[in-house]
Design a protein around this motif. Structure first.
Motif, PDB file in Angstrom:
ATOM      1  N   GLY A 186       4.783   4.929   5.502  1.00 23.51           N
ATOM      2  CA  GLY A 186       5.142   3.627   4.942  1.00 23.51           C
ATOM      3  C   GLY A 186       5.115   2.530   5.981  1.00 23.51           C
ATOM      4  N   VAL A 217       1.582   1.517   6.496  1.00 20.07           N
ATOM      5  CA  VAL A 217       1.110   0.662   5.405  1.00 20.07           C
ATOM      6  C   VAL A 217       1.564  -0.772   5.632  1.00 20.07           C
ATOM      7  CG1 VAL A 217       1.260   0.179   2.930  1.00 20.07           C
ATOM      8  CG2 VAL A 217       1.076   2.539   3.724  1.00 20.07           C
ATOM      9  N   GLN A 249      -0.776  -3.940   5.830  1.00 16.87           N
ATOM     10  CA  GLN A 249      -0.544  -4.986   4.837  1.00 16.87           C
ATOM     11  C   GLN A 249      -0.286  -6.336   5.511  1.00 16.87           C
ATOM     12  OE1 GLN A 249       3.212  -5.114   2.544  1.00 16.87           O
ATOM     13  NE2 GLN A 249       1.962  -4.743   0.730  1.00 16.87           N
ATOM     14  N   THR A 309      -5.967  -1.925   3.411  1.00 17.77           N
ATOM     15  CA  THR A 309      -4.630  -1.882   2.815  1.00 17.77           C
ATOM     16  C   THR A 309      -4.604  -0.957   1.610  1.00 17.77           C
ATOM     17  OG1 THR A 309      -4.214  -4.159   3.539  1.00 17.77           O
ATOM     18  CG2 THR A 309      -2.771  -3.281   1.828  1.00 17.77           C
ATOM     19  N   GLN A 310      -5.616  -1.093   0.747  1.00 12.29           N
ATOM     20  CA  GLN A 310      -5.671  -0.247  -0.440  1.00 12.29           C
ATOM     21  C   GLN A 310      -5.753   1.234  -0.064  1.00 12.29           C
ATOM     22  OE1 GLN A 310      -8.379   1.684  -1.752  1.00 12.29           O
ATOM     23  NE2 GLN A 310      -7.245   2.224  -3.625  1.00 12.29           N
ATOM     24  N   GLU A 319      -4.641   2.700   2.690  1.00 11.91           N
ATOM     25  CA  GLU A 319      -3.361   3.139   3.255  1.00 11.91           C
ATOM     26  C   GLU A 319      -2.314   3.305   2.158  1.00 11.91           C
ATOM     27  OE1 GLU A 319      -2.481   4.059   6.247  1.00 11.91           O
ATOM     28  OE2 GLU A 319      -4.368   3.634   7.286  1.00 11.91           O
ATOM     29  N   VAL A 320      -2.282   2.387   1.217  1.00 15.78           N
ATOM     30  CA  VAL A 320      -1.321   2.485   0.114  1.00 15.78           C
ATOM     31  C   VAL A 320      -1.616   3.724  -0.727  1.00 15.78           C
ATOM     32  CG1 VAL A 320      -0.532   1.427  -2.042  1.00 15.78           C
ATOM     33  CG2 VAL A 320      -0.798   0.026   0.004  1.00 15.78           C
ATOM     34  N   ASP A 321      -2.891   3.984  -0.990  1.00 16.88           N
ATOM     35  CA  ASP A 321      -3.270   5.146  -1.791  1.00 16.88           C
ATOM     36  C   ASP A 321      -2.834   6.444  -1.105  1.00 16.88           C
ATOM     37  OD1 ASP A 321      -4.981   6.084  -4.180  1.00 16.88           O
ATOM     38  OD2 ASP A 321      -5.790   7.245  -2.518  1.00 16.88           O
ATOM     39  N   TYR A 324      -0.415   6.742   1.051  1.00 13.68           N
ATOM     40  CA  TYR A 324       1.052   6.760   1.056  1.00 13.68           C
ATOM     41  C   TYR A 324       1.587   7.250  -0.288  1.00 13.68           C
ATOM     42  CZ  TYR A 324       5.864   4.977   1.059  1.00 13.68           C
ATOM     43  OH  TYR A 324       7.235   4.857   0.953  1.00 13.68           O
ATOM     44  N   PHE A 379       5.453   0.537  -2.872  1.00 13.60           N
ATOM     45  CA  PHE A 379       4.238  -0.266  -3.040  1.00 13.60           C
ATOM     46  C   PHE A 379       3.657  -0.009  -4.422  1.00 13.60           C
ATOM     47  CE2 PHE A 379       4.522   0.937   1.443  1.00 13.60           C
ATOM     48  CZ  PHE A 379       4.494  -0.309   2.065  1.00 13.60           C
ATOM     49  N   GLU A 415       0.362   0.337  -7.058  1.00  2.72           N
ATOM     50  CA  GLU A 415      -1.006   0.848  -6.920  1.00  2.72           C
ATOM     51  C   GLU A 415      -1.951  -0.332  -6.713  1.00  2.72           C
ATOM     52  OE1 GLU A 415      -2.276   3.911  -7.087  1.00  2.72           O
ATOM     53  OE2 GLU A 415      -0.808   5.200  -8.099  1.00  2.72           O
ATOM     54  N   TYR A 416      -2.671  -0.345  -5.609  1.00  3.83           N
ATOM     55  CA  TYR A 416      -3.661  -1.393  -5.365  1.00  3.83           C
ATOM     56  C   TYR A 416      -4.966  -1.000  -6.045  1.00  3.83           C
ATOM     57  CZ  TYR A 416      -1.021  -4.025  -1.827  1.00  3.83           C
ATOM     58  OH  TYR A 416      -0.102  -4.811  -1.181  1.00  3.83           O
TER      59      TYR A 416
END
Length: 257
Positions: free
Chosen positions: A48, A51, A55, A118-119, A121-123, A125, A217, A219-220
């Motif tokens: 996190g 991310v 971000q 960013t997308q 890393e979020v995915d 995570y 976060f 979902e991007y």
């Protein structure tokens, strides 16, 4: 002691042994699983933090708070409550210098690159992914993410609730004690009640997921699905705030030199 009493004692001893194995076995298994959960929660927290760093780079590319709000609205996501745009030295370190003939082209590439990172890393995570195996450089290790951790916490709390009720220490010890009527009679003769009240300090506490302080976060969308929207957004920003965009790209060029 009669033969029947001897058989009863042997049966009681066997039942007590099985009850103890079940009781302590379940508690040991739960404690081991909770240790694994705690370790995984620490790993997810580190993911996190990564991310947030990525971000912040995206937010730095987006110039300021107003533009950040507009960007998230355009791609259909709620804007983060707190935003700390990365300094331009950090942006230059993490992103490649965009090459294009026009200002809009350069800014679009920069923004798409920041968003794509960013997308991704979020995915990872949220859903987990694969990381390098430190013992085998050519091998990958699968890891779970935030959403699996939420499910895991719910299952652990169900197990804890069940053990605290169906396998409460006082209930188990009381059951074991009642298998030995002679001891109960002796305890009653001495003024006791042959009752067990030892749950205090032995019951498990359910996991308070919020106390883990894991970042949340949304979902991007996949970059391909919002690429057109991002390019249109970049075009509008370049038209409205050309001096600011030129300064951003100039500063990044200096920082990356």
């Amino acid at each position: 002691m009669s033969h029947i009493e001897q058989m009863a004692d042997e049966l009681a001893s066997e039942v007590i042994s099985e009850a103890a194995q079940t009781f302590f076995g379940q508690r040991k298994a739960l404690e081991e699983e909770m240790d694994r959960f705690t370790g995984r929660a620490r790993q997810v927290l580190e993911l996190g933090k990564q991310v947030i760093h990525v971000q912040n780079v995206l937010h730095g590319v987006l110039l300021d708070a107003e533009t950040i709000q507009t960007f998230y609205a355009d791609i259909g996501l709620p804007a983060p409550e707190h935003s700390t745009p990365a300094p331009r030295e950090e942006i230059a370190r993490r992103l490649s210098k965009p090459a294009a003939w026009t200002l809009h082209g350069r800014y679009s590439k920069l923004l798409l690159s920041a968003y794509s990172r960013t997308q991704a890393e979020v995915d990872a995570y949220l859903h987990g992914g694969y990381r390098d195996d430190p013992t085998h450089p050519k091998r990958k290790i699968a890891y779970s993410g935030y959403l699996k951790l939420v499910e895991w916490a719910e299952k652990l709390n169900q197990t804890i609730t069940r053990l605290n009720t169906e396998q409460a220490p006082g209930e188990v010890l009381g059951f074991v004690k009642r298998l030995d009527p002679r001891s109960c009679e002796m305890e009653k003769a001495a003024g006791g009640a042959c009752e067990i009240g030892r749950d205090r300090g032995m019951l498990y506490t359910c996991i308070d997921f919020a106390s883990l302080c894991l970042p949340v976060f949304p979902e991007y969308p996949a970059p391909a699905s919002v690429e057109k929207t991002i390019r249109q957004f970049a075009k509008r920003i370049c038209a409205r705030r050309e001096p600011d965009v030129r300064k951003l790209l100039r500063d990044l060029g200096k920082a990356g030199a």
